[in-house]
Every structure is written in structure tokens, then in C-alpha cells.
Design an enzyme around this catalytic site. Structure first.
Site, PDB file in Angstrom:
ATOM      1  N   GLY A  20       0.802  -1.228   0.000  1.00 53.02           N
ATOM      2  CA  GLY A  20       0.000   0.000   0.000  1.00 53.02           C
ATOM      3  C   GLY A  20       0.833   1.276   0.000  1.00 53.02           C
ATOM      4  N   ARG A  41       4.884  -7.321   9.175  1.00 50.27           N
ATOM      5  CA  ARG A  41       4.628  -8.695   9.604  1.00 50.27           C
ATOM      6  C   ARG A  41       4.744  -9.703   8.471  1.00 50.27           C
ATOM      7  NH1 ARG A  41      -0.934  -8.297  12.906  1.00 50.27           N
ATOM      8  NH2 ARG A  41      -1.412  -6.787  11.285  1.00 50.27           N
ATOM      9  N   TYR A 148     -10.058  11.926   9.832  1.00 48.33           N
ATOM     10  CA  TYR A 148     -10.991  11.905  10.977  1.00 48.33           C
ATOM     11  C   TYR A 148     -10.246  11.869  12.316  1.00 48.33           C
ATOM     12  CZ  TYR A 148     -10.526   6.763  10.411  1.00 48.33           C
ATOM     13  OH  TYR A 148     -10.047   5.486  10.283  1.00 48.33           O
TER      14      TYR A 148
HETATM   15  N1  COA Z   1     -15.598  -6.361  13.161  1.00 50.71           N
HETATM   16  C1  COA Z   1     -15.661  -6.565  14.495  1.00 50.71           C
HETATM   17  N2  COA Z   1     -14.670  -7.166  15.197  1.00 50.71           N
HETATM   18  C2  COA Z   1     -13.570  -7.546  14.507  1.00 50.71           C
HETATM   19  C3  COA Z   1     -13.435  -7.351  13.126  1.00 50.71           C
HETATM   20  C4  COA Z   1     -14.527  -6.739  12.432  1.00 50.71           C
HETATM   21  N3  COA Z   1     -14.470  -6.517  11.121  1.00 50.71           N
HETATM   22  N4  COA Z   1     -12.221  -7.834  12.739  1.00 50.71           N
HETATM   23  C5  COA Z   1     -11.632  -8.296  13.835  1.00 50.71           C
HETATM   24  N5  COA Z   1     -12.423  -8.121  14.898  1.00 50.71           N
HETATM   25  C6  COA Z   1     -12.180  -8.528  16.280  1.00 50.71           C
HETATM   26  C7  COA Z   1     -12.008 -10.032  16.392  1.00 50.71           C
HETATM   27  O1  COA Z   1     -13.263 -10.690  16.513  1.00 50.71           O
HETATM   28  C8  COA Z   1     -11.197 -10.136  17.670  1.00 50.71           C
HETATM   29  O2  COA Z   1     -11.973  -9.954  18.798  1.00 50.71           O
HETATM   30  P1  COA Z   1     -12.402 -11.225  19.743  1.00 50.71           P
HETATM   31  O3  COA Z   1     -11.112 -11.889  20.142  1.00 50.71           O
HETATM   32  O4  COA Z   1     -13.119 -10.598  20.901  1.00 50.71           O
HETATM   33  O5  COA Z   1     -13.274 -12.087  18.878  1.00 50.71           O
HETATM   34  C9  COA Z   1     -10.297  -8.906  17.613  1.00 50.71           C
HETATM   35  O6  COA Z   1     -10.918  -7.992  16.698  1.00 50.71           O
HETATM   36  C10 COA Z   1      -8.929  -9.228  17.127  1.00 50.71           C
HETATM   37  O7  COA Z   1      -9.038  -9.852  15.870  1.00 50.71           O
HETATM   38  P2  COA Z   1      -7.800 -10.604  15.201  1.00 50.71           P
HETATM   39  O8  COA Z   1      -8.164 -10.961  13.797  1.00 50.71           O
HETATM   40  O9  COA Z   1      -7.328 -11.672  16.116  1.00 50.71           O
HETATM   41  O10 COA Z   1      -6.718  -9.400  15.267  1.00 50.71           O
HETATM   42  P3  COA Z   1      -5.338  -9.278  14.594  1.00 50.71           P
HETATM   43  O11 COA Z   1      -4.481  -8.585  15.562  1.00 50.71           O
HETATM   44  O12 COA Z   1      -4.898 -10.546  13.955  1.00 50.71           O
HETATM   45  O13 COA Z   1      -5.679  -8.279  13.362  1.00 50.71           O
HETATM   46  C11 COA Z   1      -6.840  -6.370  12.543  1.00 50.71           C
HETATM   47  C12 COA Z   1      -5.868  -6.928  13.545  1.00 50.71           C
HETATM   48  C13 COA Z   1      -8.231  -6.894  12.891  1.00 50.71           C
HETATM   49  C14 COA Z   1      -6.809  -4.860  12.613  1.00 50.71           C
HETATM   50  C15 COA Z   1      -6.516  -6.864  11.101  1.00 50.71           C
HETATM   51  O14 COA Z   1      -7.478  -6.370  10.204  1.00 50.71           O
HETATM   52  C16 COA Z   1      -5.145  -6.442  10.644  1.00 50.71           C
HETATM   53  O15 COA Z   1      -4.133  -7.079  10.980  1.00 50.71           O
HETATM   54  N6  COA Z   1      -5.064  -5.370   9.877  1.00 50.71           N
HETATM   55  C17 COA Z   1      -3.788  -4.828   9.402  1.00 50.71           C
HETATM   56  C18 COA Z   1      -3.915  -4.219   8.067  1.00 50.71           C
HETATM   57  C19 COA Z   1      -4.994  -3.168   7.950  1.00 50.71           C
HETATM   58  O16 COA Z   1      -5.975  -3.158   8.666  1.00 50.71           O
HETATM   59  N7  COA Z   1      -4.844  -2.299   6.978  1.00 50.71           N
HETATM   60  C20 COA Z   1      -5.788  -1.255   6.727  1.00 50.71           C
HETATM   61  C21 COA Z   1      -5.334   0.015   7.314  1.00 50.71           C
HETATM   62  S1  COA Z   1      -6.378   1.325   6.793  1.00 50.71           S
END
Ligand code: COA
Length: 284
Positions: A20, A41, A148
């Protein structure tokens, strides 16, 4: 506008540099002579970014890093410095986000975003800030926030809280660390169609509606953000600190302006309507 060697004295470390906007900045900084360390990661993406920079004649290295973990950050900075020399410039780009109704969020979901965005930015900034202070060298930090960060936003509450924190972190340290020659600035991007952001934040059917909110009529191009980042970090900009530059085609201003929806009406139609509203001379 940019000389090819503009950033030749820089060793830049970019979090989330494998994809990105992070990758776009990494490639641009590489073209402008900086040595580029990308951390994140996903190793395969980091390797691809390094290969692309090298293929274009630049110098780059990668290290695996989870910005949520201070020990992982220190190890990654050590690894990059061992390959490229002391880091001069940190770009806090790594982020996590998703659209969700806040009442549906678990505490863990809030943490998942805040720990990447706010704690991650703090961990990286603190690690490099301490190194610069110990070495007695200047440094600079650029954070990618969002428009925001100061208004808040429905449906991305963890991200809004975290990005507001990041912005305030940059502003606070801009003052506290100025004595060490450390500058801290931010960019607030509007919609850029990167896979990471759009897959999470822009449902397919909403593209047209989203475009309508951007006065300049299109989404951002990653190279435009990369060019702004290069300028902000360059010696041409040595006196700016604590600032946040918005890059969004006017989107945030349109959202806040009372009569901005009138720009959605074809201009001739609008002018005809306005003419009809104008009082006739006899009615004055
Ligand atoms: N809506 C609601 N809850 C959500 C969700 C969604 N779309 N996605 C994840 N969650 C919740 C999960 O259910 C979990 O909660 P729980 O343990 O109570 O069930 C918690 O968030 C953690 O989710 P997990 O997937 O284990 O987290 P992670 O640390 O592996 O990932 C994120 C983090 C969710 C932010 C993931 O999208 C990510 O790694 N993103 C990085 C890249 C990114 O977002 N780029 C865009 C930037 S603009």
C-alpha cells in the site's frame, strides 16, 4: 521537481512498508537516494518491496517486525541499522482498521486496532527517539494519520481514537524533542485505493458515492502521497514540525461545508436555480 539525490543522506525506516502507501513511500524514497528499511509482519511483501527498490537502482533492506511489541521493534531497528547504517527518518505507516458498529466491538477488537496504530507508533517513535538522543543526532518522524483524527468518525471508533492519539503524540514530541533536533509531522490522507484500506473500509458498491464526496473528483494516487512524504522529510522542509498536512482532494472540507452539496448539481442547472432565487429589482 525532486533531484534524484534529494534524500541521499537519509536512512528511512517505514513500518508497514511491504504494501500500500508504505510501499509507495519506500519506492519513492529509494528513487530519491535514501537507503530504505521496510519492516512489517509479512515477509514476502517486504522482500518484494526491497527487490523492487533494488531493481530501480536503490538500496533497501527488510526486517520482520510486529510494532505492537517493543522488543520486536528494537530487534527490527537493530537489523535495519546493521544493514543500512543509523536510521535518520521514521515513517509510522503501519495501521489496522475495519468498519464495525461500535456496540458490536469486543474489548479485544478495540485493542487489536489501538495496539497497532497508537502503541505501535509510540513503540517505534520511542525506540528511534532514544537512539537519536543518545547519539546526539537529529532525526525526524512522519506519521500517516487520517482526516478523521480530529473530528472522529462513526464506525471506525478504535481507529479514530488511535489516530487522534498519534496526531497528539506527534504534536507533543514536536515541542518536547525539538531541542534534540527531532522533527515530528503527519500526513492525513483521504481515500487512496490500496488493497488494505479499500478491502476493509470501502464496500464495492460505495465507490461512486465516495467519489462524489471528493471535490477533485477522484481518489488519491499513492505516488502523490509518496511525493508529499518525500518533501516533508527533505531538507527543503527543515523548519516544519508538529504539522499535519491533509491530502484528500478537498474531501474533508466538503463534508464540513454548509452548502457544499450544491456542487453536486450540474453547474448550469445550479446557476439557473440561483438566478430564480434572486429577487427582482422591483421586489427589493
Ligand atoms: N468487526 C468486528 N470485530 C472484529 C473485526 C470486524 N471486522 N475484525 C476483527 N475483529 C475482532 C475479532 O473478533 C477479535 O476480537 P475477539 O477476540 O473478541 O473475537 C479482535 O478484533 C482481534 O481480531 P484478530 O483478527 O485476532 O486481530 P489481529 O491482531 O490478527 O488483526 C486487525 C488486527 C483486525 C486490525 C486486522 O485487520 C489487521 O491485521 N489489519 C492490518 C492491516 C490493515 O488493517 N490495513 C488497513 C489500514 S487502513
Amino acid at each position: 521537481m525532486f533531484q534524484a539525490n534529494l534524500l541521499q543522506d537519509h536512512v528511512v525506516l517505514i513500518t508497514g512498508g511491504g504494501s500500500g502507501l508504505g510501499r509507495a513511500m519506500a519506492e519513492r524514497f529509494g528513487q530519491l537516494g535514501a537507503k530504505v528499511g521496510v519492516v512489517g509482519r509479512r515477509e514476502a511483501l517486504l522482500q518484494e518491496t526491497v527487490a523492487a527498490i533494488a531493481a530501480a537502482g536503490g538500496t533497501a533492506a527488510w526486517a520482520r517486525c510486529d510494532v505492537r511489541d517493543p522488543a520486536s521493534v528494537t530487534a527490527a531497528v537493530d537489523a535495519i541499522e546493521a544493514q543500512l547504517g543509523p536510521v535518520t527518518t521514521l515513517i509510522n505507516n503501519a495501521a489496522g482498521n475495519f468498519l464495525a458498529a461500535t456496540e458490536e466491538l469486543s474489548a479485544n477488537a478495540f485493542d487489536a486496532v489501538v495496539k497497532i496504530v497508537l502503541n505501535g507508533t509510540f513503540n517505534c517513535t520511542l525506540d528511534l527517539g532514544r537512539r537519536w538522543i543518545e547519539r546526539g543526532t537529529a532525526g525526524q518522524v512522519l506519521a500517516i494519520v487520517t482526516t478523521y483524527a480530529w473530528t472522529g468518525s462513526a464506525f471506525v471508533v478504535p481507529s479514530a481514537c488511535a489516530k487522534a492519539g498519534v496526531l497528539v503524540l506527534m504534536k507533543s514530541l514536536a515541542v518536547e524533542w525539538a531541542t534534540y533536533g527531532i522533527r515530528c509531522n503527519a500526513i492525513a490522507p483521504g481515500p487512496f485505493p490500496t488493497e488494505g484500506a479499500f478491502s476493509r473500509l470501502m464496500p464495492e458498491g460505495m465507490h461512486q458515492e465516495a467519489l462524489q464526496q471528493v471535490p477533485l473528483g477522484r481518489f488519491g494516487r499513492p505516488e502523490e502521497l509518496a511525493n508529499l512524504a518525500a518533501y516533508l522529510c527533505s531538507p527543503m522542509n527543515a523548519w516544519m514540525t508538529g504539522e499535519c498536512v491533509t491530502l484528500d482532494g478537498g474531501e474533508v472540507l466538503k463534508a464540513g461545508q454548509e452548502f457544499s452539496r450544491m456542487t453536486d448539481i450540474p453547474r448550469d442547472e445550479l446557476k439557473a436555480g440561483l438566478a430564480m432565487m434572486r429577487p427582482t429589482k422591483s421586489a427589493k
